[in-house]
Motif scaffolding. Structure first.
Motif, PDB file in Angstrom:
ATOM      1  N   MET A  81       0.828  -1.206   0.000  1.00  0.00           N
ATOM      2  CA  MET A  81       0.000   0.000   0.000  1.00  0.00           C
ATOM      3  C   MET A  81       0.867   1.262   0.000  1.00  0.00           C
ATOM      4  N   LEU A  82       1.991   1.202   0.707  1.00  0.00           N
ATOM      5  CA  LEU A  82       2.907   2.348   0.822  1.00  0.00           C
ATOM      6  C   LEU A  82       3.942   2.402  -0.306  1.00  0.00           C
ATOM      7  N   ARG A  83       3.983   1.324  -1.104  1.00  0.00           N
ATOM      8  CA  ARG A  83       4.992   1.192  -2.166  1.00  0.00           C
ATOM      9  C   ARG A  83       6.408   1.262  -1.595  1.00  0.00           C
ATOM     10  N   ARG A  84       6.569   0.522  -0.513  1.00  0.00           N
ATOM     11  CA  ARG A  84       7.867   0.392   0.168  1.00  0.00           C
ATOM     12  C   ARG A  84       8.131  -1.083   0.402  1.00  0.00           C
ATOM     13  N   LYS A  85       9.346  -1.391   0.807  1.00  0.00           N
ATOM     14  CA  LYS A  85       9.673  -2.762   1.186  1.00  0.00           C
ATOM     15  C   LYS A  85       9.267  -2.984   2.642  1.00  0.00           C
ATOM     16  N   PRO A  86       8.935  -4.218   3.004  1.00  0.00           N
ATOM     17  CA  PRO A  86       8.567  -4.495   4.393  1.00  0.00           C
ATOM     18  C   PRO A  86       9.639  -4.068   5.394  1.00  0.00           C
ATOM     19  N   GLN A  87      10.914  -4.192   5.018  1.00  0.00           N
ATOM     20  CA  GLN A  87      11.998  -3.789   5.916  1.00  0.00           C
ATOM     21  C   GLN A  87      11.918  -2.300   6.269  1.00  0.00           C
ATOM     22  N   TRP A  88      11.420  -1.484   5.347  1.00  0.00           N
ATOM     23  CA  TRP A  88      11.282  -0.048   5.606  1.00  0.00           C
ATOM     24  C   TRP A  88      10.308   0.186   6.761  1.00  0.00           C
ATOM     25  N   ILE A  89       9.211  -0.579   6.768  1.00  0.00           N
ATOM     26  CA  ILE A  89       8.233  -0.442   7.848  1.00  0.00           C
ATOM     27  C   ILE A  89       8.851  -0.865   9.175  1.00  0.00           C
ATOM     28  N   TYR A  90       9.582  -1.980   9.186  1.00  0.00           N
ATOM     29  CA  TYR A  90      10.232  -2.423  10.429  1.00  0.00           C
ATOM     30  C   TYR A  90      11.227  -1.382  10.930  1.00  0.00           C
ATOM     31  N   ARG A  91      12.020  -0.809  10.015  1.00  0.00           N
ATOM     32  CA  ARG A  91      13.019   0.191  10.415  1.00  0.00           C
ATOM     33  C   ARG A  91      12.369   1.460  10.968  1.00  0.00           C
ATOM     34  N   ASN A  92      11.227   1.842  10.408  1.00  0.00           N
ATOM     35  CA  ASN A  92      10.582   3.108  10.773  1.00  0.00           C
ATOM     36  C   ASN A  92       9.363   2.948  11.672  1.00  0.00           C
ATOM     37  N   ALA A  93       9.143   1.762  12.192  1.00  0.00           N
ATOM     38  CA  ALA A  93       7.935   1.470  12.969  1.00  0.00           C
ATOM     39  C   ALA A  93       7.737   2.431  14.145  1.00  0.00           C
ATOM     40  N   ALA A  94       8.799   2.817  14.799  1.00  0.00           N
ATOM     41  CA  ALA A  94       8.680   3.673  15.987  1.00  0.00           C
ATOM     42  C   ALA A  94       8.129   5.051  15.656  1.00  0.00           C
ATOM     43  N   ARG A  95       8.335   5.527  14.435  1.00  0.00           N
ATOM     44  CA  ARG A  95       7.852   6.864  14.083  1.00  0.00           C
ATOM     45  C   ARG A  95       6.645   6.860  13.152  1.00  0.00           C
ATOM     46  N   LEU A  96       6.118   5.699  12.839  1.00  0.00           N
ATOM     47  CA  LEU A  96       4.928   5.602  12.002  1.00  0.00           C
ATOM     48  C   LEU A  96       3.698   5.430  12.900  1.00  0.00           C
ATOM     49  N   PRO A  97       2.772   6.383  12.873  1.00  0.00           N
ATOM     50  CA  PRO A  97       1.647   6.355  13.809  1.00  0.00           C
ATOM     51  C   PRO A  97       0.640   5.233  13.559  1.00  0.00           C
ATOM     52  N   PHE A  98       0.664   4.622  12.415  1.00  0.00           N
ATOM     53  CA  PHE A  98      -0.310   3.579  12.081  1.00  0.00           C
ATOM     54  C   PHE A  98       0.179   2.177  12.414  1.00  0.00           C
ATOM     55  N   VAL A  99       1.394   2.054  12.924  1.00  0.00           N
ATOM     56  CA  VAL A  99       1.974   0.742  13.232  1.00  0.00           C
ATOM     57  C   VAL A  99       1.689   0.374  14.683  1.00  0.00           C
ATOM     58  N   LYS A 100       1.199  -0.839  14.883  1.00  0.00           N
ATOM     59  CA  LYS A 100       0.977  -1.393  16.226  1.00  0.00           C
ATOM     60  C   LYS A 100       1.915  -2.567  16.403  1.00  0.00           C
ATOM     61  N   ARG A 101       2.743  -2.496  17.424  1.00  0.00           N
ATOM     62  CA  ARG A 101       3.681  -3.592  17.693  1.00  0.00           C
ATOM     63  C   ARG A 101       2.946  -4.664  18.501  1.00  0.00           C
ATOM     64  N   ILE A 102       2.880  -5.862  17.947  1.00  0.00           N
ATOM     65  CA  ILE A 102       2.205  -6.978  18.591  1.00  0.00           C
ATOM     66  C   ILE A 102       3.175  -7.725  19.507  1.00  0.00           C
ATOM     67  N   SER A 103       4.387  -7.878  19.049  1.00  0.00           N
ATOM     68  CA  SER A 103       5.455  -8.471  19.854  1.00  0.00           C
ATOM     69  C   SER A 103       6.761  -7.854  19.380  1.00  0.00           C
ATOM     70  N   SER A 104       7.883  -8.340  19.894  1.00  0.00           N
ATOM     71  CA  SER A 104       9.168  -7.739  19.510  1.00  0.00           C
ATOM     72  C   SER A 104       9.468  -7.906  18.024  1.00  0.00           C
ATOM     73  N   LYS A 105       8.876  -8.917  17.379  1.00  0.00           N
ATOM     74  CA  LYS A 105       9.152  -9.160  15.963  1.00  0.00           C
ATOM     75  C   LYS A 105       7.908  -9.123  15.085  1.00  0.00           C
ATOM     76  N   SER A 106       6.790  -8.713  15.650  1.00  0.00           N
ATOM     77  CA  SER A 106       5.548  -8.754  14.888  1.00  0.00           C
ATOM     78  C   SER A 106       4.855  -7.395  14.923  1.00  0.00           C
ATOM     79  N   LEU A 107       4.449  -6.928  13.747  1.00  0.00           N
ATOM     80  CA  LEU A 107       3.769  -5.645  13.610  1.00  0.00           C
ATOM     81  C   LEU A 107       2.467  -5.823  12.846  1.00  0.00           C
ATOM     82  N   LEU A 108       1.513  -4.952  13.125  1.00  0.00           N
ATOM     83  CA  LEU A 108       0.312  -4.822  12.316  1.00  0.00           C
ATOM     84  C   LEU A 108       0.149  -3.341  12.003  1.00  0.00           C
ATOM     85  N   CYS A 109      -0.482  -3.067  10.867  1.00  0.00           N
ATOM     86  CA  CYS A 109      -0.648  -1.684  10.436  1.00  0.00           C
ATOM     87  C   CYS A 109      -2.117  -1.386  10.176  1.00  0.00           C
TER      88      CYS A 109
END
Length: 123
Positions: A81-109
């Protein structure tokens, strides 16, 4: 109650009277003014607490309504949806307001969150 006390109590104006004409306070003694001030502070505190409670209830029910309409996406779906690689979301998860961390290695958006975030970005 003695007649002078009854007379003083009867002479204390109501809040309606004071709101209509604040000059009615000029005839009150210091003790009556102090007592009236304390009572209005109690009323003001109760009103403020009730208003805060109503606002909190409104925002919780609004958030619940928004969440009910939202869809949570896996990182690979959000990346598409963002036209990015999944690694970009993991790297920027802390500053992306739509990301919810489910566990240390799992995210939902949040799909709605991504749409809102994209709408606020410069083209």
């Amino acid at each position: 109650m003695d007649p002078s006390t009854e007379q003083r109590i009867a002479a204390v104006p109501s809040l309606e009277d004071i709101a209509r004409d604040p000059r009615c306070l000029a005839a009150l003694e210091r003790t009556s003014l102090s007592a009236l001030l304390v009572r209005t502070a109690v009323v003001q505190s109760a009103l403020a607490a009730q208003l805060a409670s109503v606002e909190a209830h409104r925002s919780v029910s609004s958030a619940a309504r928004v969440d009910a309409d939202d869809q949570m996406l896996r990182v690979d779906e959000a990346a598409a949806m963002l036209r990015r690689k999944p690694q970009w979301i993991y790297r920027n998860a802390a500053r992306l307001p739509f990301v919810k961390r489910i566990s240390s290695k799992s995210l939902l958006c949040s799909k709605n969150g991504i749409s809102h975030w994209l709408a606020t970005r410069k083209a």
